[in-house]
Design a protein around this motif. Structure first.
Motif, PDB file in Angstrom:
ATOM      1  N   UNK A 170       0.849  -1.189   0.000  1.00 36.56           N
ATOM      2  CA  UNK A 170       0.000   0.000   0.000  1.00 36.56           C
ATOM      3  C   UNK A 170       0.882   1.235   0.000  1.00 36.56           C
ATOM      4  N   UNK A 171       0.282   2.363  -0.315  1.00 39.21           N
ATOM      5  CA  UNK A 171       0.955   3.643  -0.179  1.00 39.21           C
ATOM      6  C   UNK A 171      -0.070   4.647   0.307  1.00 39.21           C
ATOM      7  N   UNK A 172       0.379   5.833   0.615  1.00 38.87           N
ATOM      8  CA  UNK A 172      -0.534   6.842   1.143  1.00 38.87           C
ATOM      9  C   UNK A 172      -0.850   7.900   0.089  1.00 38.87           C
TER      10      UNK A 172
ATOM     11  N   UNK B 140      -4.230   3.768   7.729  1.00 36.10           N
ATOM     12  CA  UNK B 140      -5.579   3.210   7.849  1.00 36.10           C
ATOM     13  C   UNK B 140      -6.362   3.475   6.564  1.00 36.10           C
ATOM     14  N   UNK B 141      -7.413   2.697   6.377  1.00 29.81           N
ATOM     15  CA  UNK B 141      -8.352   2.964   5.295  1.00 29.81           C
ATOM     16  C   UNK B 141      -9.217   4.132   5.745  1.00 29.81           C
ATOM     17  N   UNK B 142      -9.300   5.159   4.911  1.00 27.44           N
ATOM     18  CA  UNK B 142     -10.130   6.322   5.213  1.00 27.44           C
ATOM     19  C   UNK B 142     -11.597   5.915   5.170  1.00 27.44           C
ATOM     20  N   UNK B 143     -12.380   6.429   6.104  1.00 28.81           N
ATOM     21  CA  UNK B 143     -13.815   6.130   6.120  1.00 28.81           C
ATOM     22  C   UNK B 143     -14.489   6.803   4.930  1.00 28.81           C
ATOM     23  N   UNK B 144     -15.103   6.006   4.081  1.00 29.57           N
ATOM     24  CA  UNK B 144     -15.852   6.482   2.921  1.00 29.57           C
ATOM     25  C   UNK B 144     -16.791   5.376   2.493  1.00 29.57           C
ATOM     26  N   UNK B 145     -17.605   5.624   1.502  1.00 30.03           N
ATOM     27  CA  UNK B 145     -18.612   4.638   1.105  1.00 30.03           C
ATOM     28  C   UNK B 145     -18.005   3.324   0.619  1.00 30.03           C
TER      29      UNK B 145
ATOM     30  N   UNK C 197      -4.529  -0.410  11.474  1.00 32.42           N
ATOM     31  CA  UNK C 197      -3.416   0.100  10.670  1.00 32.42           C
ATOM     32  C   UNK C 197      -2.708  -1.023   9.916  1.00 32.42           C
ATOM     33  N   UNK C 198      -2.175  -0.652   8.766  1.00 34.20           N
ATOM     34  CA  UNK C 198      -1.348  -1.562   7.971  1.00 34.20           C
ATOM     35  C   UNK C 198       0.081  -1.456   8.510  1.00 34.20           C
TER      36      UNK C 198
ATOM     37  N   UNK D 186       4.805  -2.646   4.915  1.00 30.14           N
ATOM     38  CA  UNK D 186       4.035  -2.903   3.691  1.00 30.14           C
ATOM     39  C   UNK D 186       3.848  -1.642   2.848  1.00 30.14           C
ATOM     40  N   UNK D 187       4.386  -0.500   3.340  1.00 32.50           N
ATOM     41  CA  UNK D 187       4.280   0.737   2.565  1.00 32.50           C
ATOM     42  C   UNK D 187       5.198   0.693   1.353  1.00 32.50           C
TER      43      UNK D 187
END
Length: 98
Positions: A22-24, A64-69, A90-91, A95-96
């Motif tokens: 993952x990345x940010x 973290x995964x941002x809260x969204x639909x 959190x990841x 893994x970044x």
């Protein structure tokens, strides 16, 4: 929405995120000429249908995964690729990407 050139840069970077990593939003922005983390988030929210980009591999700065639909779907897609989350959601930092 970001300018077309910046969008193209964002999409090119996101396309390179390997499976299981993952990345940010901020890291993606830092690899472009002029994007901000918010622009990257906007680009991920407005992807055209049938795009095929691994949008789910872009998370927020707190890992973290941002809260969204689409958050539940994003979690599912990441888990399917072997991404694990700690008790705080959190990841792991290792893994970044990049």
């Amino acid at each position: 929405m970001p300018r077309a050139e910046v969008l193209e840069q964002i999409y090119t970077i996101v396309a390179q995120i390997p499976e299981g990593r993952v990345t940010t939003y901020g890291r993606v922005a830092g690899m472009t000429d002029a994007a901000t983390a918010r622009m990257v988030g906007s680009a991920m929210r407005h992807l055209p249908s049938g795009h095929g980009l691994p949008w789910h591999r872009v998370i927020n700065a707190s890992r973290r995964v941002t809260e969204h639909t689409g958050a539940v779907r994003q979690h599912e897609k990441l888990r399917a690729e072997g991404i694990v989350f700690d008790a705080r959601g959190r990841v792991p930092e290792d893994l970044l990407w990049p």
